[in-house]
Write a protein that holds these residues in place. Structure first.
Motif, mmCIF file in Angstrom:
data_model
loop_
_atom_site.group_PDB
_atom_site.id
_atom_site.type_symbol
_atom_site.label_atom_id
_atom_site.label_comp_id
_atom_site.label_asym_id
_atom_site.label_seq_id
_atom_site.Cartn_x
_atom_site.Cartn_y
_atom_site.Cartn_z
ATOM 1 N N TYR A 1 3.590 1.636 -10.835
ATOM 2 C CA TYR A 1 2.303 0.853 -10.634
ATOM 3 C C TYR A 1 3.168 -0.457 -11.783
ATOM 4 C CZ TYR A 1 -2.694 -0.232 -12.368
ATOM 5 O OH TYR A 1 -4.025 -0.699 -12.561
ATOM 6 N N ILE A 2 3.717 0.000 -12.857
ATOM 7 C CA ILE A 2 4.707 -1.053 -13.507
ATOM 8 C C ILE A 2 5.135 -1.815 -12.765
ATOM 9 C CG2 ILE A 2 5.779 -1.267 -15.301
ATOM 10 C CD1 ILE A 2 5.378 1.453 -16.421
ATOM 11 N N ASN B 1 -3.999 12.510 -19.442
ATOM 12 C CA ASN B 1 -2.377 12.560 -19.333
ATOM 13 C C ASN B 1 -3.066 11.136 -18.619
ATOM 14 O OD1 ASN B 1 -0.873 12.885 -18.854
ATOM 15 N ND2 ASN B 1 -1.522 14.933 -17.410
ATOM 16 N N PRO B 2 -3.038 10.350 -19.778
ATOM 17 C CA PRO B 2 -2.441 8.617 -19.074
ATOM 18 C C PRO B 2 -1.195 8.490 -18.622
ATOM 19 C CG PRO B 2 -2.698 8.666 -21.085
ATOM 20 C CD PRO B 2 -2.856 10.164 -20.863
ATOM 21 N N ALA B 3 -0.695 8.033 -17.294
ATOM 22 C CA ALA B 3 0.727 7.740 -16.518
ATOM 23 C C ALA B 3 1.280 6.960 -17.183
ATOM 24 C CB ALA B 3 0.322 6.890 -15.070
ATOM 25 N N ILE B 4 0.624 5.714 -18.426
ATOM 26 C CA ILE B 4 1.661 5.160 -19.070
ATOM 27 C C ILE B 4 0.794 4.935 -20.276
ATOM 28 C CG2 ILE B 4 1.516 2.077 -18.777
ATOM 29 C CD1 ILE B 4 1.047 2.186 -15.776
ATOM 30 N N ALA C 1 6.653 4.247 -18.381
ATOM 31 C CA ALA C 1 5.924 4.992 -17.701
ATOM 32 C C ALA C 1 6.301 6.321 -17.802
ATOM 33 C CB ALA C 1 6.256 4.511 -15.882
ATOM 34 N N LYS C 2 5.024 7.285 -17.604
ATOM 35 C CA LYS C 2 5.483 9.081 -18.360
ATOM 36 C C LYS C 2 5.818 9.397 -16.301
ATOM 37 C CE LYS C 2 3.819 10.592 -21.183
ATOM 38 N NZ LYS C 2 5.030 11.091 -22.462
ATOM 39 N N ASN C 3 5.360 8.641 -15.494
ATOM 40 C CA ASN C 3 5.493 9.322 -14.279
ATOM 41 C C ASN C 3 5.649 9.016 -12.863
ATOM 42 O OD1 ASN C 3 2.731 8.601 -13.584
ATOM 43 N ND2 ASN C 3 1.801 10.759 -13.790
ATOM 44 N N ASP C 4 6.176 8.823 -12.159
ATOM 45 C CA ASP C 4 6.483 7.831 -10.783
ATOM 46 C C ASP C 4 5.273 7.382 -10.570
ATOM 47 O OD1 ASP C 4 9.064 9.168 -10.615
ATOM 48 O OD2 ASP C 4 9.451 10.156 -8.401
ATOM 49 N N TRP D 1 0.732 -1.564 0.024
ATOM 50 C CA TRP D 1 -0.010 0.076 0.092
ATOM 51 C C TRP D 1 1.388 1.273 0.301
ATOM 52 C CZ3 TRP D 1 -4.077 1.481 -1.839
ATOM 53 C CH2 TRP D 1 -4.415 2.864 -1.667
ATOM 54 N N ASP D 2 0.477 2.133 -0.584
ATOM 55 C CA ASP D 2 0.851 3.231 -1.014
ATOM 56 C C ASP D 2 0.544 4.581 -2.092
ATOM 57 O OD1 ASP D 2 2.993 5.757 -1.997
ATOM 58 O OD2 ASP D 2 4.188 3.922 -1.792
ATOM 59 N N THR D 3 0.617 5.912 -1.604
ATOM 60 C CA THR D 3 -0.625 6.512 -2.240
ATOM 61 C C THR D 3 -0.070 6.933 -3.119
ATOM 62 O OG1 THR D 3 0.488 8.287 -1.126
ATOM 63 C CG2 THR D 3 -1.869 7.811 0.014
ATOM 64 N N LYS D 4 0.815 6.370 -3.696
ATOM 65 C CA LYS D 4 1.404 6.427 -5.344
ATOM 66 C C LYS D 4 0.571 5.578 -6.097
ATOM 67 C CE LYS D 4 5.372 5.632 -5.021
ATOM 68 N NZ LYS D 4 7.242 5.792 -5.031
ATOM 69 N N LEU D 5 -0.208 4.668 -5.090
ATOM 70 C CA LEU D 5 -0.552 3.452 -6.109
ATOM 71 C C LEU D 5 -1.954 4.297 -6.972
ATOM 72 C CD1 LEU D 5 -0.684 0.324 -7.329
ATOM 73 C CD2 LEU D 5 -1.843 -0.138 -5.108
#
Ligand SMILES: [Zn+2]
Length: 312
Positions: free
Chosen positions: A124-125, A100-103, A116-119, A83-87
């Motif tokens: 996620y990947i 603006n897809p992250a992937i 990946a377009k961002n952290d 668990w991470d708020t980044k998920l």
């Protein structure tokens, strides 16, 4: 966002929970998009209920429907208690689609790798190991399948156009129309996927009684649409696995649920009450028996008593 969640009164322990999730998540894994059809006959068993915010956090809402996601066994295992708020959340964030897809990527030109377009995309990947060999193989097979379908569709469109003004080629035209019908059957493939046993049995019961019905999985726990005494009703299915019928059945329906049904459903609605083990089903047409003011007018009906039920 990848999915729009429906409002359901269900939780992890509700028998209908998994069937609601698979329908709300379009029969695919919320995280990696693996489709039930792609894993063949074991499809349904390969998919599980994932707690988005893991159970290990001991949150009060952990088993509530909004925290539950339809996930393939693999993603559920990979995610585990992470668990991470980044998920990224498939129900609120743009992951593979949107403005603006992250992937991005995952196509032939990137050798089917996701980029990946961002952290958060990277996280996620990595969490779901989306660039593993298995995942890449699935994406490749999916793209090939989609491409062949696209080619077939384009060809049929071209041929149909050529035949439009040529009456002499009538027989061939019929043949092409048959082909055209075939390609439209794709949507119906979903209906052929095995359903949860309780829904299959209820469907069978209604069909045996000659009652026109369809399984709809609409929002607000509406499971069936059915014709009764010339009217169409939207119904929730309730199952009682008792071996004997209760002489009087009381079902608690919350005020929230009843008011939502009255306010949101522009149609008749009711409850199908089913005893699969003794093969008997009753219909309780709720909308015929009460009105919205009765509920909201301070009376707070918390229970509806199913006694003027009709045996189907
Ligand atoms: Zn998955």
């Amino acid at each position: 966002m990848e999915y729009i969640r429906k409002q359901r009164w269900a939780n992890y322990l509700s028998p209908k929970c998994k069937e609601y999730l698979r329908n709300d998540f379009s029969h695919e894994c919320a995280y990696c998009k693996l489709q039930e059809q792609e894993v063949g006959i074991v499809g349904l068993d390969f998919f599980e209920i994932d707690h988005f915010k893991p159970q290990s956090l001991n949150l009060p809402d952990t088993h509530k429907y909004h925290n539950l996601y339809y996930s393939c066994e693999k993603c559920n295992n990979e995610k585990s208690d992470i668990w991470d708020t980044k998920l990224l959340d498939p129900c609120t964030d743009d992951i593979f689609s949107g403005i603006n897809p992250a992937i991005i990527g995952g196509k032939k030109e990137n050798h089917y790798k996701y980029i990946a377009k961002n952290d958060r995309g990277t996280f996620y990947i990595n969490t779901f190991k989306l660039n593993s060999r298995t995942q890449i193989r699935f994406r490749k097979a999916r793209e090939n399948h989609e491409n062949s379908l696209h080619t077939i569709n384009t060809l049929i469109d071209e041929i149909l156009l050529k035949f439009q003004h040529n009456a002499e080629l009538h027989d061939l035209k019929d043949l092409i129309f048959q082909l055209d019908n075939l390609r439209h059957l794709k949507q119906q493939e979903l209906d052929k996927l095995p359903k949860d046993e309780m829904f299959e049995k209820a469907e069978e019961y209604l069909n045996d009684k000659g009652i026109e019905n369809s399984l709809v999985f609409e929002e607000y726990n509406i499971d069936f649409k059915m014709k009764f005494n010339g009217s169409t009703y939207y119904c929730e299915l309730l199952v009682d696995n008792s071996l004997e019928e209760k002489t009087e059945y009381r079902k608690n329906i919350s005020v929230e649920k009843l008011t939502t049904w009255f306010e949101k459903l522009n149609s008749n609605f009711g409850i199908l009450f089913y005893y699969p083990r003794i093969n008997r089903m009753y219909f309780y047409p709720v909308s015929n028996n009460m009105t919205l003011p009765e509920i909201t007018d301070g009376k707070k009906i918390r229970q509806i008593k199913i006694n003027d039920k009709c045996l189907l």
